[in-house]
Enzyme design. Structure first.
Site, PDB file in Angstrom:
ATOM      1  N   SER A   1      12.404  93.282  45.460  1.00 58.98           N
ATOM      2  CA  SER A   1      13.255  94.475  45.431  1.00 58.98           C
ATOM      3  C   SER A   1      12.540  95.591  46.184  1.00 58.98           C
ATOM      4  O   SER A   1      11.313  95.559  46.335  1.00 58.98           O
ATOM      5  CB  SER A   1      13.456  94.901  43.965  1.00 58.98           C
ATOM      6  OG  SER A   1      14.028  96.190  43.895  1.00 58.98           O
TER       7      SER A   1
ATOM      8  N   TYR B   1      10.523  96.232  35.268  1.00 57.78           N
ATOM      9  CA  TYR B   1      11.142  95.559  36.424  1.00 57.78           C
ATOM     10  C   TYR B   1      10.288  95.795  37.670  1.00 57.78           C
ATOM     11  O   TYR B   1       9.968  94.861  38.402  1.00 57.78           O
ATOM     12  CB  TYR B   1      12.549  96.110  36.610  1.00 57.78           C
ATOM     13  CG  TYR B   1      13.336  95.535  37.768  1.00 57.78           C
ATOM     14  CD1 TYR B   1      13.936  94.287  37.662  1.00 57.78           C
ATOM     15  CD2 TYR B   1      13.515  96.256  38.951  1.00 57.78           C
ATOM     16  CE1 TYR B   1      14.684  93.762  38.717  1.00 57.78           C
ATOM     17  CE2 TYR B   1      14.261  95.739  39.999  1.00 57.78           C
ATOM     18  CZ  TYR B   1      14.843  94.498  39.877  1.00 57.78           C
ATOM     19  OH  TYR B   1      15.581  93.990  40.929  1.00 57.78           O
TER      20      TYR B   1
HETATM   21  N1  LIG Z   1      21.636  94.291  42.856  1.00 57.10           N
HETATM   22  C1  LIG Z   1      20.649  94.996  43.390  1.00 57.10           C
HETATM   23  O1  LIG Z   1      20.811  96.176  43.746  1.00 57.10           O
HETATM   24  C2  LIG Z   1      19.281  94.378  43.574  1.00 57.10           C
HETATM   25  C3  LIG Z   1      18.302  95.137  44.225  1.00 57.10           C
HETATM   26  C4  LIG Z   1      17.041  94.600  44.407  1.00 57.10           C
HETATM   27  C5  LIG Z   1      16.778  93.304  43.984  1.00 57.10           C
HETATM   28  N2  LIG Z   1      17.744  92.572  43.351  1.00 57.10           N
HETATM   29  C6  LIG Z   1      17.413  91.223  42.903  1.00 57.10           C
HETATM   30  O2  LIG Z   1      18.377  90.310  43.358  1.00 57.10           O
HETATM   31  C7  LIG Z   1      18.421  89.192  42.468  1.00 57.10           C
HETATM   32  C8  LIG Z   1      19.866  88.899  42.099  1.00 57.10           C
HETATM   33  O3  LIG Z   1      20.361  89.964  41.312  1.00 57.10           O
HETATM   34  P1  LIG Z   1      21.892  90.407  41.287  1.00 57.10           P
HETATM   35  O4  LIG Z   1      21.936  91.832  41.661  1.00 57.10           O
HETATM   36  O5  LIG Z   1      22.717  89.447  42.037  1.00 57.10           O
HETATM   37  O6  LIG Z   1      22.214  90.386  39.717  1.00 57.10           O
HETATM   38  P2  LIG Z   1      22.927  89.312  38.785  1.00 57.10           P
HETATM   39  O7  LIG Z   1      24.326  89.074  39.239  1.00 57.10           O
HETATM   40  O8  LIG Z   1      22.714  89.795  37.392  1.00 57.10           O
HETATM   41  O9  LIG Z   1      22.099  87.975  39.044  1.00 57.10           O
HETATM   42  C9  LIG Z   1      20.957  87.607  38.343  1.00 57.10           C
HETATM   43  C10 LIG Z   1      21.043  86.113  38.119  1.00 57.10           C
HETATM   44  O10 LIG Z   1      19.808  85.642  37.562  1.00 57.10           O
HETATM   45  C11 LIG Z   1      20.100  84.690  36.566  1.00 57.10           C
HETATM   46  N3  LIG Z   1      18.997  84.663  35.604  1.00 57.10           N
HETATM   47  C12 LIG Z   1      18.416  85.718  34.966  1.00 57.10           C
HETATM   48  N4  LIG Z   1      17.467  85.289  34.140  1.00 57.10           N
HETATM   49  C13 LIG Z   1      17.426  83.944  34.246  1.00 57.10           C
HETATM   50  C14 LIG Z   1      16.658  82.919  33.634  1.00 57.10           C
HETATM   51  N5  LIG Z   1      15.719  83.204  32.730  1.00 57.10           N
HETATM   52  N6  LIG Z   1      16.901  81.630  33.973  1.00 57.10           N
HETATM   53  C15 LIG Z   1      17.862  81.333  34.875  1.00 57.10           C
HETATM   54  N7  LIG Z   1      18.604  82.238  35.515  1.00 57.10           N
HETATM   55  C16 LIG Z   1      18.400  83.532  35.188  1.00 57.10           C
HETATM   56  C17 LIG Z   1      21.411  85.176  35.929  1.00 57.10           C
HETATM   57  O11 LIG Z   1      22.128  84.087  35.358  1.00 57.10           O
HETATM   58  P3  LIG Z   1      22.150  83.787  33.762  1.00 57.10           P
HETATM   59  O12 LIG Z   1      22.231  85.133  33.088  1.00 57.10           O
HETATM   60  O13 LIG Z   1      23.358  82.937  33.575  1.00 57.10           O
HETATM   61  O14 LIG Z   1      20.891  83.062  33.470  1.00 57.10           O
HETATM   62  C18 LIG Z   1      22.155  85.733  37.128  1.00 57.10           C
HETATM   63  O15 LIG Z   1      22.987  84.755  37.717  1.00 57.10           O
HETATM   64  C19 LIG Z   1      17.539  89.568  41.271  1.00 57.10           C
HETATM   65  O16 LIG Z   1      16.272  88.981  41.411  1.00 57.10           O
HETATM   66  C20 LIG Z   1      17.438  91.070  41.400  1.00 57.10           C
HETATM   67  O17 LIG Z   1      16.272  91.569  40.798  1.00 57.10           O
HETATM   68  C21 LIG Z   1      19.003  93.081  43.146  1.00 57.10           C
END
Ligand SMILES: NC(=O)c1ccc[n+]([C@@H]2O[C@H](COP(=O)([O-])OP(=O)(O)OC[C@H]3O[C@@H](n4cnc5c(N)ncnc54)[C@H](OP(=O)(O)O)[C@@H]3O)[C@@H](O)[C@H]2O)c1
Length: 254
Positions: A139, A152
């Site tokens: 991130s 985080y």
């Molecule tokens: N959105 C942003 O602005 C942003 C910015 C910087 C970085 N990121 C990073 O991008 C990545 C994707 O995030 P997103 O924004 O797309 O959010 P999201 O839709 O909440 O996706 C996170 C995914 O991780 C899975 N997950 C979480 N804990 C887990 C575990 N213990 N085992 C297996 N799966 C797990 C969740 O599925 P389950 O809950 O079903 O397990 C979910 O599908 C993350 O690493 C996040 O930190 C996002």
């Protein structure tokens, strides 16, 4: 055609990336804890398109037994994993004072240890074949911490450190390691914490555009993907003028 494993592939950025990979003709395994989210993603992605293949394997990527078993299942059905995308993550959006030590431990397990476990599970076969990519989704907060997301930020810094260490360790083996540093992307993780119509909300990008940037980075074997445009600028300016940038961030959040 490549065989890809996208962790957290049922929602958000992971789902968008799985769809983009599928449409390019790749065979994609998606994992996540919620079976319903995975099933829905597979059904929606496949509707109206026949291209690659998709396979949902539910499980928790912080559990070594699940992570070690997954490449064995994929090997038996499809072959070796070419691309691992460590995308699973979670953010409680708590400051240091709002967070327990257990919360820090959990953030490390979800956002960093999971990637370490998955990399351990696929790296020996990649090294033996002299090819493969490991992509770690950190991130912007993994390079410039936020006081509103303390555990985080700490865990995403750790993931960035792991990415940089691994890249150097496998240099010359044919294995590619890429770090991804997203800014604000509109997903279920972020939307509840951003006021609609605020400057931050207006700067948000779609998960599909983030997925396209990751895919481009994979094809070009890039070292890092910093997306969108303001991420590299903000990180460079913060490195040069940290106090000023931190003050600006406080003003921007109002
Ligand atoms: N959105 C942003 O602005 C942003 C910015 C910087 C970085 N990121 C990073 O991008 C990545 C994707 O995030 P997103 O924004 O797309 O959010 P999201 O839709 O909440 O996706 C996170 C995914 O991780 C899975 N997950 C979480 N804990 C887990 C575990 N213990 N085992 C297996 N799966 C797990 C969740 O599925 P389950 O809950 O079903 O397990 C979910 O599908 C993350 O690493 C996040 O930190 C996002």
């Amino acid at each position: 055609m490549k065989i890809a494993w996208v962790t957290g592939g049922g929602t958000g950025i992971g789902r968008a990336l799985s769809e983009a990979l599928y449409r390019e003709g790749h065979w994609v395994v998606i994992s996540g804890r919620r079976q319903d989210a995975l099933t829905q993603a597979v059904e929606q992605i496949k509707t109206g398109h026949t291209s690659g293949d998709l396979w949902a394997l539910p499980g928790d990527v912080t559990e070594a037994a699940f992570v070690e078993d997954l490449p064995r299942k994929v090997r038996a059905r499809w072959g070796e994993i070419d691309w691992l995308i460590n995308n699973a993550g979670a953010n409680t959006n708590h400051s240091f004072q709002q967070s327990s030590p257990e919360e820090f431990e959990q953030a490390f397990r979800t956002n960093c240890l999971s990637a370490i476990l998955c990399a351990r599970a696929v790296l020996p076969a990649m090294r033996a074949r002299g090819s493969g990519s490991i992509v770690n989704v950190s991130s912007i907060l993994g390079r410039w911490a936020s006081p509103d997301s303390s555990s985080y930020s700490v865990s995403k810094y750790a993931l960035a450190g792991f990415t940089d260490a691994l890249r150097q360790e496998v240099a010359g083996t044919g294995v590619h390691v890429m770090g991804v540093y997203p800014g604000f992307i509109r997903t279920a993780m972020t939307l509840p914490f951003v006021a609609p119509g605020s400057p931050r909300a207006r700067m948000g990008k779609s998960p599909e555009s983030m997925a396209a940037a990751i895919l481009k980075g994979l094809h070009r074997q890039k070292r890092e993907v910093l997306y969108p445009w303001y991420v590299p600028i903000a990180l460079r300016l913060h490195a040069w003028f940290p106090a000023t940038l931190e003050k600006l961030r406080r003003l921007f959040k109002r």
